[in-house]
Design an enzyme around this catalytic site. Structure first.
Site, mmCIF file in Angstrom:
data_model
loop_
_atom_site.group_PDB
_atom_site.id
_atom_site.type_symbol
_atom_site.label_atom_id
_atom_site.label_comp_id
_atom_site.label_asym_id
_atom_site.label_seq_id
_atom_site.Cartn_x
_atom_site.Cartn_y
_atom_site.Cartn_z
ATOM 1 N N LYS A 87 0.809 -1.052 0.074
ATOM 2 C CA LYS A 87 0.064 -0.082 0.027
ATOM 3 C C LYS A 87 0.842 1.244 -0.007
ATOM 4 O O LYS A 87 1.496 1.640 1.081
ATOM 5 C CB LYS A 87 -0.858 0.003 1.293
ATOM 6 C CG LYS A 87 -2.271 0.644 0.764
ATOM 7 C CD LYS A 87 -2.083 2.150 0.711
ATOM 8 C CE LYS A 87 -1.976 2.917 2.102
ATOM 9 N NZ LYS A 87 -1.674 4.437 1.294
ATOM 10 N N GLU A 95 9.492 1.529 11.030
ATOM 11 C CA GLU A 95 10.624 2.475 10.871
ATOM 12 C C GLU A 95 9.697 3.807 11.040
ATOM 13 O O GLU A 95 9.029 4.293 9.932
ATOM 14 C CB GLU A 95 11.288 2.623 9.655
ATOM 15 C CG GLU A 95 12.267 1.135 9.631
ATOM 16 C CD GLU A 95 12.919 0.961 8.204
ATOM 17 O OE1 GLU A 95 13.450 -0.125 8.162
ATOM 18 O OE2 GLU A 95 12.759 1.811 7.562
ATOM 19 N N CYS A 126 13.883 10.512 7.410
ATOM 20 C CA CYS A 126 13.768 10.357 8.714
ATOM 21 C C CYS A 126 14.887 10.425 9.431
ATOM 22 O O CYS A 126 15.122 10.764 10.724
ATOM 23 C CB CYS A 126 13.274 8.755 8.792
ATOM 24 S SG CYS A 126 14.109 7.742 7.868
ATOM 25 N N GLU A 153 9.080 16.505 15.284
ATOM 26 C CA GLU A 153 9.467 16.298 14.009
ATOM 27 C C GLU A 153 9.110 17.500 12.760
ATOM 28 O O GLU A 153 7.723 17.080 12.722
ATOM 29 C CB GLU A 153 9.262 14.949 13.435
ATOM 30 C CG GLU A 153 9.948 14.414 12.080
ATOM 31 C CD GLU A 153 9.655 13.128 11.706
ATOM 32 O OE1 GLU A 153 8.447 12.875 11.660
ATOM 33 O OE2 GLU A 153 10.403 12.454 11.148
HETATM 34 P P1 NAD Z 1 2.291 8.368 7.499
HETATM 35 O O1 NAD Z 1 2.498 7.549 8.696
HETATM 36 O O2 NAD Z 1 1.245 9.600 7.450
HETATM 37 O O3 NAD Z 1 1.961 7.726 6.277
HETATM 38 C C1 NAD Z 1 2.599 6.390 6.096
HETATM 39 C C2 NAD Z 1 1.776 5.306 5.181
HETATM 40 O O4 NAD Z 1 0.773 4.871 6.228
HETATM 41 C C3 NAD Z 1 1.119 6.004 4.099
HETATM 42 O O5 NAD Z 1 0.906 4.872 2.928
HETATM 43 C C4 NAD Z 1 -0.317 6.030 4.610
HETATM 44 O O6 NAD Z 1 -1.355 5.925 3.545
HETATM 45 C C5 NAD Z 1 -0.576 4.863 5.701
HETATM 46 N N1 NAD Z 1 -1.380 4.966 6.843
HETATM 47 C C6 NAD Z 1 -1.893 6.083 7.250
HETATM 48 N N2 NAD Z 1 -2.684 5.759 8.308
HETATM 49 C C7 NAD Z 1 -2.962 4.536 8.387
HETATM 50 C C8 NAD Z 1 -3.506 3.442 9.092
HETATM 51 N N3 NAD Z 1 -4.339 4.031 10.198
HETATM 52 N N4 NAD Z 1 -3.430 2.246 8.594
HETATM 53 C C9 NAD Z 1 -2.665 1.839 7.904
HETATM 54 N N5 NAD Z 1 -2.017 2.531 7.237
HETATM 55 C C10 NAD Z 1 -2.041 3.973 7.279
HETATM 56 O O7 NAD Z 1 3.621 8.993 7.240
HETATM 57 P P2 NAD Z 1 4.347 9.937 5.956
HETATM 58 O O8 NAD Z 1 3.804 11.290 6.148
HETATM 59 O O9 NAD Z 1 3.627 9.459 4.613
HETATM 60 O O10 NAD Z 1 5.874 9.833 6.335
HETATM 61 C C11 NAD Z 1 6.573 10.776 6.738
HETATM 62 C C12 NAD Z 1 6.869 9.879 7.959
HETATM 63 O O11 NAD Z 1 7.841 8.652 7.963
HETATM 64 C C13 NAD Z 1 7.890 10.938 8.949
HETATM 65 O O12 NAD Z 1 7.460 10.560 10.111
HETATM 66 C C14 NAD Z 1 9.229 10.095 8.803
HETATM 67 O O13 NAD Z 1 9.948 10.230 9.700
HETATM 68 C C15 NAD Z 1 8.988 8.639 8.821
HETATM 69 N N6 NAD Z 1 9.917 7.913 8.022
HETATM 70 C C16 NAD Z 1 10.812 6.948 8.683
HETATM 71 C C17 NAD Z 1 11.506 6.388 8.279
HETATM 72 C C18 NAD Z 1 12.384 5.488 9.010
HETATM 73 O O14 NAD Z 1 13.234 4.665 8.366
HETATM 74 N N7 NAD Z 1 12.357 5.665 10.352
HETATM 75 C C19 NAD Z 1 11.959 6.305 6.833
HETATM 76 C C20 NAD Z 1 11.204 7.334 6.079
HETATM 77 C C21 NAD Z 1 10.150 8.077 6.792
#
Ligand code: NAD
Length: 507
Positions: free
Chosen positions: A193, A268, A302, A400
């Protein structure tokens, strides 16, 4: 007047995007492209000027169910394929990614606003991820031999089953390959997804994998909204594990959603990573790394070092030099090879980042560079920003922001640096700059983070563990750590027929 390279890149991306404009991006379920079960779509826009790129199938609970069933159906044959055959196929996928690397980079850059100079490397890194895990596919099942006095124990690793992979919008292509490649090498099948704000390259990836010969149903892609499609994936009983990259809050939602089906999870999550610069460091190299690790990838990374901890004795000079570098960053069209900082992913995200400019002022930090949207055109641009005279309790030092925004704090000594570095909810990465090797080891030991880089920016070596502590994650990726997640470990205990078997019921 656009440069010749930008004009050329715009023409190339225009051709690559025509397909996304002309018809909606579809799911790929069981090897077949398909619309959402109710025909619904959502609009995808480019951060460059917020113009429409095209529509995307808006996945339903039924779509996820169909994809989970496809992954379940494909699992026995895929898991039974020899490691050597899986290796060959994953290398073929890597070859195809390399052949399409320019198109992937251009589309990713257009869809996410990330500068092409970084996205071209991310596309190639996607191929490396496949190659790395391809070469480990044959050994993924290897276990341990654990002899006891009268028994031999040995362990086997077996793929856990169909897994869900949920990815974010920052560097989406690279992150998708980072999850999908080890899952396939382990023998798992996948339902992916992708993030709703950056769907294009996920669509390219599944097509590349299928054209390379991946059997139908081994990877299925369902687009859609996190709270609907993502949620259904995390709740589906046929999905055995969920690998998730995204925000910490979403991670806790997923943990709850997966509880009823006892989902194995790997998270992550977010970060507020410190870069600690001591006065005995090579300050020229440290300055380069400080600038690179927060302003590259628009700060939407991240592992970005979004908190600078600079030792007071060198702070004035270092911050003066930093200010000049931040002010000179080249903000512009992401497809211009000269661009260092592009537009943020979405208007909503830009609003979030801009709110922190107000927060910083209200908290009394000094907005030393930037702090506004600037004058860069119609897209989601913000000025690269530097806050100084901040303290560790301020929100801009705790939360963040996920943009090109650095908060600088000063410290007096090693103990204070460690205390301040650890004074946040997150614990993903830490960067330490010092010329004292003993200090580097002490600080590395005492930082509450999953990864420490000493005298270096983030430098990834694929066998090493990747992941965070505290609110930054659960579990580790990379090398064999990935296989621990995607596989079950089974112990087999065989007697040598010499031990006394307990004998009951003999009166
Ligand atoms: P997000 O959590 O909003 O969304 C990530 C994914 O989760 C998307 O595909 C979204 O559709 C899905 N999602 C949202 N709500 C959900 C739910 N209730 N159930 C299942 N799936 C759901 O994150 P974002 O804004 O897309 O990405 C940015 C974040 O990702 C930042 O916090 C960043 O630090 C983190 N990130 C972490 C790493 C790492 O390796 N630690 C790497 C990249 C990004």
């Amino acid at each position: 007047m656009p440069s010749a390279e930008l004009t050329e890149n715009l023409e190339a991306v225009g051709a690559a995007l025509a397909r996304f404009r002309d018809q909606p991006i579809q799911h790929m379920i069981g090897g077949e492209a398909c619309a959402a079960s109710d025909g619904a779509v959502f609009e995808n826009t480019t951060p460059i000027d917020n113009a429409r790129i095209g529509d995307v199938a808006k996945g339903t609970v039924d779509d996820i169910d169909a994809a989970a069933r496809a992954a379940h159906g494909a699992f026995p044959a895929w898991a039974a394929l020899s490691g050597a055959k899986r290796r060959d196929l994953l290398h073929t996928i890597a070859d195809a990614i390399e052949s399409n690397a320019r198109e992937i980079a251009l589309v990713e850059s257009f869809d996410t606003g990330q500068a092409l100079r970084f996205m071209s490397k991310a596309a190639v890194r996607g191929a490396e991820n496949f190659r790395f895990f391809a070469d480990r596919a044959a050994g993924a099942r290897d276990g341990l031999s654990l002899p006891a006095d009268e028994h031999l124990n040995y362990t086997l690793r077996q793929p856990i089953g169909p897994v869900g992979v949920i990815t974010p919008w920052n560097t989406p292509f690279m992150l998708s390959t980072w999850k999908i490649a080890p899952a396939l090498a382990a023998g798992c099948t996948v339902v992916h997804k992708p993030a709703e704000w950056s769907p294009c390259t996920a669509s390219l990836l599944i097509e590349i994998m299928q054209d390379a010969g991946l059997p139908a149903g081994v990877v299925n892609t369902v687009h859609g909204i996190g709270e609907v499609a993502g949620r259904a994936l995390t709740e589906h009983p046929l999905v055995k594990a969920v690998a998730f990259v995204g925000e910490s809050l979403t991670g806790s939602h997923i943990m709850r959603q997966g509880a009823d089906t006892l989902k194995r999870v790997h998270f992550e999550l977010g970060g507020k990573n410190p870069v600690i610069v001591f006065d005995d460091a090579d300050l020229d190299r440290a300055l380069d790394a400080v600038v690179f690790m927060i302003y590259s990838l628009n700060g939407e990374r991240c592992t970005s070092s979004s908190r600078l901890l600079i030792q007071s004795s060198v702070a004035d000079e270092f911050l003066d030099r930093l200010e000049a570098r931040v002010a000179a960053l080249r903000v512009g069209h992401p497809l211009d090879p000269a661009t260092e900082v592009g537009p943020l992913i979405h208007t909503t995200h830009r609003e979030k980042v801009c709110r922190y400019f107000d927060v910083a002022r209200a908290e009394g930090a000094n907005v030393r560079v930037g702090g506004g949207i600037g004058d860069f055109g119609a897209g989601n641009y913000v000025q690269p920003t530097l806050f100084t005279e901040a303290n560790s309790t301020m929100r801009v030092a705790q939360e963040e922001i996920f943009g090109p925004v650095l908060t600088a704090l000063t410290f007096e000594d090693e103990a204070e640096a460690i205390a301040v570095a650890n004074q946040v909810a997150y614990g993903l990465a830490g960067y330490v700059w010092t010329g004292n090797s003993g200090r580097s080891m002490r600080v590395a030991r005492d930082l509450d983070v999953g990864m420490v880089w000493v005298n270096s920016e983030n430098n990834r070596h694929l066998p090493t563990p990747f992941g965070g502590m505290k609110a930054s994650g659960v579990g580790r990726d990379g090398g064999d750590y990935s296989f621990d997640f995607y596989m079950e470990t089974k112990n087999v205990c065989i007697a040598m027929d010499t031990h006394a078997v307990p004998s009951l019921g003999k009166g």
